[in-house]
Design an enzyme around this catalytic site. Structure first.
Site, PDB file in Angstrom:
ATOM      1  N   HIS A 131       6.843 144.656  40.213  1.00 51.79           N
ATOM      2  CA  HIS A 131       8.058 144.168  40.401  1.00 51.79           C
ATOM      3  C   HIS A 131       8.851 145.077  39.172  1.00 51.79           C
ATOM      4  O   HIS A 131      10.021 145.275  39.205  1.00 51.79           O
ATOM      5  CB  HIS A 131       8.383 143.110  40.229  1.00 51.79           C
ATOM      6  CG  HIS A 131       8.317 142.352  38.802  1.00 51.79           C
ATOM      7  ND1 HIS A 131       8.716 141.125  38.442  1.00 51.79           N
ATOM      8  CD2 HIS A 131       7.663 142.877  37.724  1.00 51.79           C
ATOM      9  CE1 HIS A 131       8.759 140.933  37.200  1.00 51.79           C
ATOM     10  NE2 HIS A 131       7.856 141.995  36.724  1.00 51.79           N
ATOM     11  N   ASP A 154      13.164 148.939  36.161  1.00 51.06           N
ATOM     12  CA  ASP A 154      12.322 149.127  37.419  1.00 51.06           C
ATOM     13  C   ASP A 154      11.673 150.525  37.885  1.00 51.06           C
ATOM     14  O   ASP A 154      11.720 150.835  38.981  1.00 51.06           O
ATOM     15  CB  ASP A 154      12.735 148.144  38.545  1.00 51.06           C
ATOM     16  CG  ASP A 154      12.802 146.775  38.149  1.00 51.06           C
ATOM     17  OD1 ASP A 154      12.277 146.370  37.051  1.00 51.06           O
ATOM     18  OD2 ASP A 154      13.488 145.935  39.014  1.00 51.06           O
ATOM     19  N   GLU A 176      14.370 137.396  42.159  1.00 50.95           N
ATOM     20  CA  GLU A 176      13.849 136.734  41.122  1.00 50.95           C
ATOM     21  C   GLU A 176      14.097 135.305  40.812  1.00 50.95           C
ATOM     22  O   GLU A 176      14.147 134.980  39.701  1.00 50.95           O
ATOM     23  CB  GLU A 176      13.965 137.762  39.984  1.00 50.95           C
ATOM     24  CG  GLU A 176      13.268 139.134  39.957  1.00 50.95           C
ATOM     25  CD  GLU A 176      11.571 139.085  39.858  1.00 50.95           C
ATOM     26  OE1 GLU A 176      11.196 137.975  39.704  1.00 50.95           O
ATOM     27  OE2 GLU A 176      10.952 140.229  39.923  1.00 50.95           O
ATOM     28  N   ASP A 205      20.533 144.695  36.915  1.00 48.46           N
ATOM     29  CA  ASP A 205      19.527 144.208  36.419  1.00 48.46           C
ATOM     30  C   ASP A 205      19.202 144.343  34.945  1.00 48.46           C
ATOM     31  O   ASP A 205      19.934 145.188  34.255  1.00 48.46           O
ATOM     32  CB  ASP A 205      18.222 145.098  37.165  1.00 48.46           C
ATOM     33  CG  ASP A 205      16.875 144.344  37.198  1.00 48.46           C
ATOM     34  OD1 ASP A 205      16.431 143.719  36.292  1.00 48.46           O
ATOM     35  OD2 ASP A 205      15.935 144.524  38.024  1.00 48.46           O
ATOM     36  N   ASP A 239      17.946 138.176  36.502  1.00 56.86           N
ATOM     37  CA  ASP A 239      17.723 138.449  35.029  1.00 56.86           C
ATOM     38  C   ASP A 239      18.887 139.122  34.662  1.00 56.86           C
ATOM     39  O   ASP A 239      18.837 139.310  33.344  1.00 56.86           O
ATOM     40  CB  ASP A 239      16.518 138.663  34.833  1.00 56.86           C
ATOM     41  CG  ASP A 239      16.002 140.255  35.322  1.00 56.86           C
ATOM     42  OD1 ASP A 239      16.796 140.884  35.385  1.00 56.86           O
ATOM     43  OD2 ASP A 239      14.678 140.194  35.164  1.00 56.86           O
ATOM     44  N   ASP A 284      19.165 141.670  40.547  1.00 60.98           N
ATOM     45  CA  ASP A 284      18.211 140.533  39.670  1.00 60.98           C
ATOM     46  C   ASP A 284      18.885 139.724  39.096  1.00 60.98           C
ATOM     47  O   ASP A 284      19.855 139.898  38.224  1.00 60.98           O
ATOM     48  CB  ASP A 284      17.132 141.452  39.105  1.00 60.98           C
ATOM     49  CG  ASP A 284      15.802 140.575  38.483  1.00 60.98           C
ATOM     50  OD1 ASP A 284      16.194 139.474  38.152  1.00 60.98           O
ATOM     51  OD2 ASP A 284      14.817 141.220  38.460  1.00 60.98           O
ATOM     52  N   HIS A 327      16.576 145.148  33.825  1.00 56.36           N
ATOM     53  CA  HIS A 327      15.450 146.112  33.780  1.00 56.36           C
ATOM     54  C   HIS A 327      15.855 147.391  34.656  1.00 56.36           C
ATOM     55  O   HIS A 327      16.252 147.122  35.697  1.00 56.36           O
ATOM     56  CB  HIS A 327      14.105 145.524  33.962  1.00 56.36           C
ATOM     57  CG  HIS A 327      13.755 144.280  33.142  1.00 56.36           C
ATOM     58  ND1 HIS A 327      14.093 142.781  33.908  1.00 56.36           N
ATOM     59  CD2 HIS A 327      13.038 143.822  32.098  1.00 56.36           C
ATOM     60  CE1 HIS A 327      13.973 142.020  33.018  1.00 56.36           C
ATOM     61  NE2 HIS A 327      13.344 142.502  31.818  1.00 56.36           N
ATOM     62  N   HIS A 370      10.979 141.376  42.533  1.00 55.72           N
ATOM     63  CA  HIS A 370      11.623 142.791  42.843  1.00 55.72           C
ATOM     64  C   HIS A 370      11.104 143.658  43.466  1.00 55.72           C
ATOM     65  O   HIS A 370      11.429 144.896  43.955  1.00 55.72           O
ATOM     66  CB  HIS A 370      12.466 143.105  41.426  1.00 55.72           C
ATOM     67  CG  HIS A 370      13.734 143.776  41.872  1.00 55.72           C
ATOM     68  ND1 HIS A 370      14.830 143.838  40.784  1.00 55.72           N
ATOM     69  CD2 HIS A 370      14.334 144.250  43.049  1.00 55.72           C
ATOM     70  CE1 HIS A 370      16.008 144.372  41.120  1.00 55.72           C
ATOM     71  NE2 HIS A 370      15.557 144.646  42.629  1.00 55.72           N
TER      72      HIS A 370
END
Length: 303
Positions: free
Chosen positions: A142, A129, A274, A125, A231, A229, A127, A102
């Protein structure tokens, strides 16, 4: 916008797990071009970003400056990516950037931002970031691309390709959050960033969340970049990713989220990041990535 550029961002510099640089080709092998072509798009696959980006297996993930891993590699790669994305938008095409980790969003947003006075970003996402070198527990870049794009962090990342802020914090919406560091929580609170955690999504439903995200951005932005992302989805759905977090979104929820964004006609660019085939199960995560993209570009599931 029916002309679509696929840009392979084959980078693993932003994190320590090797293999994520193979993600763009894994997504291609899962049938991305044919899937989108069948939906009526004129597909131009620009290939992977070219340059001296060979992975140093033995020396990967060295802290080079200010607690930042692979700093020069991240910067060099993102300069090239920003140029490619900039050229796509200049040509009137929709840039679909395939990752790769990312950290590539530093480059994609740098290349996009000069084309919009008030760019909006939906960050889909697990997260935020939103770390910098001081708040990051790991030094993995990332976990920093959105912060850098908002003007926070090392000046060379903030000023990559074009000087200054690429997106205003008030034009950001976070969706799917369930693993935020303390520094990120403070930044989100201080800047009043619209944030939907997984608790919010379970309470409201993904349909209401995405409609609220679009409504929040549509009148104050002239384009919306989607940075997704894999994830964000639960690891049961997308096992082939480097930082999985339990309790994520389902594929069906994400398909619905993408259909809502498609109907909004506000999405002007996308990162799909990712995917790590070395961590995957029979290219399952890449296949899910293709499904996600297909629904953003108009696929409708009928049973």
């Amino acid at each position: 916008m029916k002309k679509l550029d696929i840009i392979g961002a084959s980078t693993s510099f932003g994190q320590p797990k090797l293999g994520v640089d193979l993600g763009p080709d894994a997504i291609r092998y899962a049938g991305l071009s044919k899937t989108l072509s069948d939906l009526g798009y004129d597909i131009n696959d620009k290939g992977n970003i070219s340059g001296d980006f060979k992975v140093d297996v033995a020396g990967h993930s060295k802290k080079e400056e200010s607690n930042l891993l692979n700093f020069e590699g991240v910067l060099n790669f993102n300069e090239h990516l920003a140029k490619s994305v900039d050229e796509s938008i200049t040509a009137g095409h929709f840039p679909l950037v395939l990752g790769g980790d990312h950290s590539l969003a530093i480059g994609s947003l740098a290349g996009i931002s000069s084309h919009y006075e008030n760019l909006g970003v939906i960050w889909y996402d697990a997260h935020g970031d939103l770390n910098d070198s001081h708040t990051s527990p790991s030094g993995n870049i990332h976990g920093m691309p959105l912060a850098a794009s908002c003007g926070v962090g090392h000046e060379r990342m903030v000023n990559l390709y074009n000087d200054g802020v690429k997106v205003k914090p008030e034009n950001v919406v976070l969706v799917g959050m369930r693993d935020l560091d303390e520094g990120e929580k403070k930044y989100i609170k201080d800047n009043n960033i619209l944030t939907f955690t997984m608790v919010d999504i379970r309470e409201k439903g993904i349909k209401a969340v995405m409609e609220e995200a679009v409504s929040y951005l549509k009148d104050k932005t002239d384009g919306i970049h989607l940075s997704l992302d894999v994830d964000a989805l639960d690891p049961v759905e997308t096992p082939g990713t480097g930082t999985p977090v339990d309790g994520g979104l389902s594929l069906s929820e994400t398909q619905l989220a993408m259909r809502i964004l498609n109907k909004s006609e506000r999405i002007t660019s996308m990162d799909l990041v990712e995917v790590n085939p070395l961590l995957d199960e029979k290219n399952k995560t890449a296949e899910k990535a293709v499904e996600i993209a297909a629904h953003l570009f108009g696929k409708v599931q009928r049973y």
